[in-house]
Each structure stands twice: as C-alpha cells, then as structure tokens.
Design a protein around this motif. Structure first.
Motif, short mmCIF file in Angstrom:
data_model
loop_
_atom_site.label_atom_id
_atom_site.label_comp_id
_atom_site.label_asym_id
_atom_site.label_seq_id
_atom_site.Cartn_x
_atom_site.Cartn_y
_atom_site.Cartn_z
N MET A 1 0.82 -1.17 -0.25
CA MET A 1 -0.01 0.12 -0.13
C MET A 1 1.03 1.26 0.04
SD MET A 1 -3.13 0.90 0.05
CE MET A 1 -4.39 1.43 0.67
N MET A 2 1.83 1.27 0.84
CA MET A 2 2.90 2.28 0.98
C MET A 2 3.38 2.67 -0.41
SD MET A 2 3.84 4.84 2.50
CE MET A 2 5.02 5.49 3.79
N GLN A 3 3.99 1.58 -1.35
CA GLN A 3 4.69 1.73 -2.51
C GLN A 3 3.84 2.31 -3.40
OE1 GLN A 3 6.22 -1.97 -4.02
NE2 GLN A 3 7.39 -0.88 -5.37
N ARG A 4 2.19 1.94 -3.46
CA ARG A 4 1.51 2.22 -4.33
C ARG A 4 1.34 3.95 -4.31
NH1 ARG A 4 -4.87 0.64 -5.43
NH2 ARG A 4 -5.21 2.49 -6.94
N ARG A 5 1.23 4.19 -2.73
CA ARG A 5 1.14 5.75 -2.72
C ARG A 5 2.45 6.60 -3.11
NH1 ARG A 5 -1.64 5.89 3.23
NH2 ARG A 5 -3.70 5.06 2.51
N MET A 6 3.50 5.65 -2.82
CA MET A 6 4.55 6.57 -3.46
C MET A 6 4.77 6.58 -5.08
SD MET A 6 7.62 4.98 -0.79
CE MET A 6 8.64 5.19 -1.80
N VAL A 7 4.35 5.81 -5.72
CA VAL A 7 4.07 5.68 -7.19
C VAL A 7 3.23 6.87 -7.57
CG1 VAL A 7 3.46 4.40 -8.98
CG2 VAL A 7 5.19 3.43 -7.52
N GLU A 8 2.00 7.01 -6.97
CA GLU A 8 1.11 7.85 -7.26
C GLU A 8 1.56 9.33 -7.13
OE1 GLU A 8 -2.51 6.83 -4.85
OE2 GLU A 8 -2.96 5.27 -6.36
N PHE A 9 2.23 9.59 -5.96
CA PHE A 9 2.68 10.70 -5.68
C PHE A 9 3.86 11.15 -6.60
CE2 PHE A 9 6.07 13.53 -3.50
CZ PHE A 9 5.28 14.53 -3.36
N ALA A 10 4.55 10.28 -7.15
CA ALA A 10 5.71 10.68 -8.11
C ALA A 10 4.87 10.62 -9.53
CB ALA A 10 6.79 9.23 -8.31
N LEU A 11 3.86 10.24 -9.65
CA LEU A 11 3.21 10.56 -10.99
C LEU A 11 2.52 11.77 -10.90
CD1 LEU A 11 1.75 7.10 -11.83
CD2 LEU A 11 3.45 8.33 -13.15
N LEU A 12 2.11 12.41 -9.75
CA LEU A 12 1.36 13.67 -9.54
C LEU A 12 2.50 14.64 -9.67
CD1 LEU A 12 -1.00 12.87 -6.81
CD2 LEU A 12 -1.68 13.71 -9.34
N ARG A 13 3.51 14.37 -8.99
CA ARG A 13 4.67 15.48 -9.09
C ARG A 13 5.21 15.49 -10.49
NH1 ARG A 13 9.06 13.96 -5.33
NH2 ARG A 13 9.73 12.42 -7.00
N ALA A 14 5.35 14.55 -11.40
CA ALA A 14 5.78 14.60 -12.84
C ALA A 14 4.75 15.21 -13.69
CB ALA A 14 6.29 12.97 -13.35
N GLU A 15 3.50 15.14 -13.38
CA GLU A 15 2.43 15.71 -14.21
C GLU A 15 2.36 17.24 -13.78
OE1 GLU A 15 -2.32 15.88 -14.63
OE2 GLU A 15 -1.44 14.03 -13.56
N ASN A 16 2.81 17.55 -12.63
CA ASN A 16 2.56 18.88 -12.05
C ASN A 16 4.03 19.78 -12.73
OD1 ASN A 16 1.77 21.33 -10.62
ND2 ASN A 16 3.50 20.98 -9.13
N ASN A 17 5.12 19.10 -12.83
CA ASN A 17 6.36 19.67 -13.16
C ASN A 17 6.27 19.85 -14.64
OD1 ASN A 17 7.56 19.60 -11.00
ND2 ASN A 17 8.60 17.64 -11.25
N LEU A 18 5.56 18.81 -15.45
CA LEU A 18 5.20 19.14 -16.75
C LEU A 18 4.20 20.14 -17.12
CD1 LEU A 18 5.30 15.24 -18.24
CD2 LEU A 18 6.95 17.21 -18.65
N ARG A 19 3.18 20.33 -16.31
CA ARG A 19 2.21 21.42 -16.44
C ARG A 19 2.93 22.59 -16.49
NH1 ARG A 19 -1.83 23.35 -19.44
NH2 ARG A 19 -2.94 21.25 -19.13
#
Length: 160
Positions: free
Chosen positions: A1-19
């Motif tokens: 569960m913790m690993q999934r949240r870390m992956v979701e956070f990394a994806l959100l951060r990447a999306e935010n950086n690209l935007r």
C-alpha cells in the motif's frame, strides 16, 4: 500500500512539473487529435482564447472553431502531418480588432508506433497594429494579451 502511494505521488509530481513547464512557455501551445479536436493547451493558449472572446473551455472543440478570423480555412497542413508523420511550419495570420497578428505555427506529430496519434502546435507571433508593420508591438498590453508575455518586458525590449 505504501509503495502504491509513493508511485502515485511521483506521478502527480511529474504531471505537475510538466504542466508548470508548459504553462511557463510564452508560445501558445496546444495539442489536438486525429479529429482535429483540442485535447490540451497551455496558459498562453487560454489567454489567447479569452482575448479573442472565445470560450476558454477548449477540450474537445475543433481547432477551426477556436481560431475565428484565421487567414485560411485550409486544414491541409494539419491533415498532412497526420498522413505523413513529419513536422511542418505554417505561416498564419489572424485579423483582430487591434490589427493583424502574424504567427508562425509549428506542427509536431506525436506517434504511437508508426501512426500519428496527436499533433502539438506551437505558435509564436507579432501584432501588426492596423496592418502597419512599423506599428509592431506599439501597444504592449495588446501584444501581451495575444502572445502571453509581460507588457513591461515588451516595453524594455522596445526601448532597446
């Protein structure tokens, strides 16, 4: 569960950086699909739509509907990028209340395998007030509204 949240956070951060990067660009950037419907746009694109009096909710709308007053209704260059898969540059102009806006529009294909799936359009231009090339950038607020730049920066660059 913790690993999934870390992956979701990394994806959100990447999306935010690209935007953030896309929205920082002074050029008008938007993406459209094979049906010529806009799927993404940056803040300069949104400012352009607002300055033109066009509804800024662009998602799913056809490209021609978002550019009233475009110099041509010819969509051939757009269609050729999908057909041949090569980037191209199109010279375009729009007639506005404050004069003419000349733009250079670069069309860049995004491929999925061998097939072009979407196209990114990047447009940069200059306002020619009342059709007079000597009057380019004569009103920094007008140029800023259309091109998404800082009026103070335009004043500084005009002063040489």
């Amino acid at each position: 569960m913790m690993q999934r949240r870390m992956v979701e956070f990394a994806l959100l951060r990447a999306e935010n950086n690209l935007r953030t990067m896309l929205d920082a660009m002074p050029e008008m950037v938007f993406m459209f699909d094979r049906d010529l419907r806009v799927t993404l746009g940056n803040q300069t694109f949104i400012r352009y739509l607002e300055a033109m009096g066009v509804d800024a909710s662009y998602e799913g709308r056809p490209v021609p509907d978002l550019f009233p007053g475009a110099s041509t209704g010819d969509l051939k260059p757009f269609e050729e990028v999908f057909r041949y898969g090569y980037s191209t540059v199109v010279e375009e102009f729009l007639m506005m209340d404050h004069g003419r806006v000349d733009m250079e529009v670069r069309l860049v294909p995004i491929k999925m395998g061998e097939k072009v799936d979407r196209v990114v359009a990047m447009a940069a231009g200059a306002v020619i007030a009342d059709g007079d090339p000597a009057a380019v950038a004569s009103d920094p607020e007008v140029v800023a509204a259309y091109l998404g730049t800082d009026p103070a920066a335009l004043r500084r660059s005009d002063q040489g």
